[in-house]
Write a protein that holds these residues in place. Structure first.
Motif, short mmCIF file in Angstrom:
data_model
loop_
_atom_site.label_atom_id
_atom_site.label_comp_id
_atom_site.label_asym_id
_atom_site.label_seq_id
_atom_site.Cartn_x
_atom_site.Cartn_y
_atom_site.Cartn_z
N GLY A 222 0.78 -1.22 0.00
CA GLY A 222 0.00 0.00 0.00
C GLY A 222 0.81 1.28 0.00
O GLY A 222 1.94 1.33 -0.49
N SER A 223 0.23 2.34 0.55
CA SER A 223 0.78 3.69 0.47
C SER A 223 1.74 3.99 1.63
O SER A 223 1.55 3.51 2.74
N TYR A 224 2.78 4.80 1.33
CA TYR A 224 3.66 5.29 2.37
C TYR A 224 4.38 6.54 1.86
O TYR A 224 4.20 6.94 0.69
N PHE A 225 5.17 7.16 2.72
CA PHE A 225 5.86 8.40 2.36
C PHE A 225 7.35 8.26 2.64
O PHE A 225 7.76 7.56 3.55
N ILE A 226 8.16 8.94 1.82
CA ILE A 226 9.59 9.03 2.09
C ILE A 226 9.97 10.49 2.22
O ILE A 226 9.32 11.37 1.65
N TRP A 227 11.05 10.74 3.01
CA TRP A 227 11.43 12.12 3.35
C TRP A 227 12.95 12.26 3.31
O TRP A 227 13.69 11.28 3.49
N PRO A 228 13.42 13.50 3.14
CA PRO A 228 14.88 13.73 3.26
C PRO A 228 15.34 13.35 4.65
O PRO A 228 14.64 13.55 5.64
N THR A 229 16.54 12.81 4.74
CA THR A 229 17.04 12.33 6.03
C THR A 229 17.29 13.46 7.03
O THR A 229 17.35 13.21 8.24
N ASP A 230 17.45 14.70 6.51
CA ASP A 230 17.71 15.83 7.41
C ASP A 230 16.46 16.62 7.77
O ASP A 230 16.54 17.70 8.35
N LEU A 231 15.27 16.08 7.46
CA LEU A 231 14.03 16.77 7.77
C LEU A 231 13.83 16.87 9.29
O LEU A 231 14.00 15.91 10.01
#
Length: 233
Positions: A222-231
């Motif tokens: 299903g659905s998920y999100f990825i983010w910059p490691t320095d967020l």
């Protein structure tokens, strides 16, 4: 004797059914989306080492559910293709209803249900329990793994990811780095305006995209999100 349940009664009896489970608990629902109250109740049952089976039929898993489920040793999850039934049982009672687990405690919808007990309706309870067991037998047991999500997403892609994408990580991994639970991290993203809730779905906003967030989808998980490691949130 079986009881008819309206919306509020369905919510009440479902919570009581979970709380009163002392040997086993079976939750059958198309969508594996759990609100905070259900999670709290299931965590308590897990501490008491109650055998819990959750059968779901829609691949709508989010990383926060995955991370949370991995930590609970006495909950087993199974995927059942074409599942549309909503049925919840413990060793003494059962509820057959229109209410999905993710709608628990949400009284905006009009729901119906039937409550039955093993002592008052032994034949009806037995038939319900046997059908629940059949659904469990034909379902595929899934051991939740965040690594599976990453692998599935990689295998599903036919193009090489950009170097920028390689520097991004899932919500659960970033939450761990920040010393937060995945659920708290997602809440902070909503507060910051990076994510937005719409009914039972969570969407990434333009603000979330602008700071480097991305929506991802895996056919199985299903659905998920990825983010910059320095967020920072």
């Amino acid at each position: 004797m079986a009881k008819f349940l309206n919306t509020s009664a369905t919510n009440y009896f479902l919570e009581e059914l979970i709380k009163q489970a002392s040997e086993r608990l079976i939750l059958i629902s198309p969508f594996l989306r759990l609100n905070d109250r259900v999670k709290e109740l299931l965590e308590d049952k897990n501490r008491l080492k109650i055998d819990i089976r959750i059968v779901y039929g829609k691949n709508d898993l989010h990383p926060d559910e995955v991370s949370w489920l991995r930590e609970l040793d006495y909950i087993r999850t199974s995927f059942c293709k074409n599942l549309h039934a909503k049925c919840y049982l413990n060793e003494e009672s059962a509820i057959i209803t229109s209410l999905n687990l993710y709608e628990f405690s949400q009284i905006n919808n009009n729901e119906m249900g039937i409550y039955l007990s093993r002592s008052d309706d032994p034949d009806l309870y037995r038939d319900t329990f046997e059908e629940a067991q059949r659904i469990i037998r034909v379902s595929d047991e899934v051991r939740m793994s965040l690594e599976k999500i990453k692998s599935e997403d990689t295998n599903a892609s036919t193009t090489k990811p950009s170097s920028d994408e390689n520097t991004k990580i899932t919500s659960s991994k970033l939450a761990k780095i920040l010393g937060l639970s995945t659920q708290d991290f997602l809440k902070k993203c909503i507060e910051k305006g990076y994510l937005q809730e719409n009914g039972d779905k969570t969407h990434i906003t333009e603000a979330g995209k602008n700071i480097g967030g991305e929506y991802k989808y895996s056919k199985r998980f299903g659905s998920y999100f990825i983010w910059p490691t320095d967020l920072k949130v």
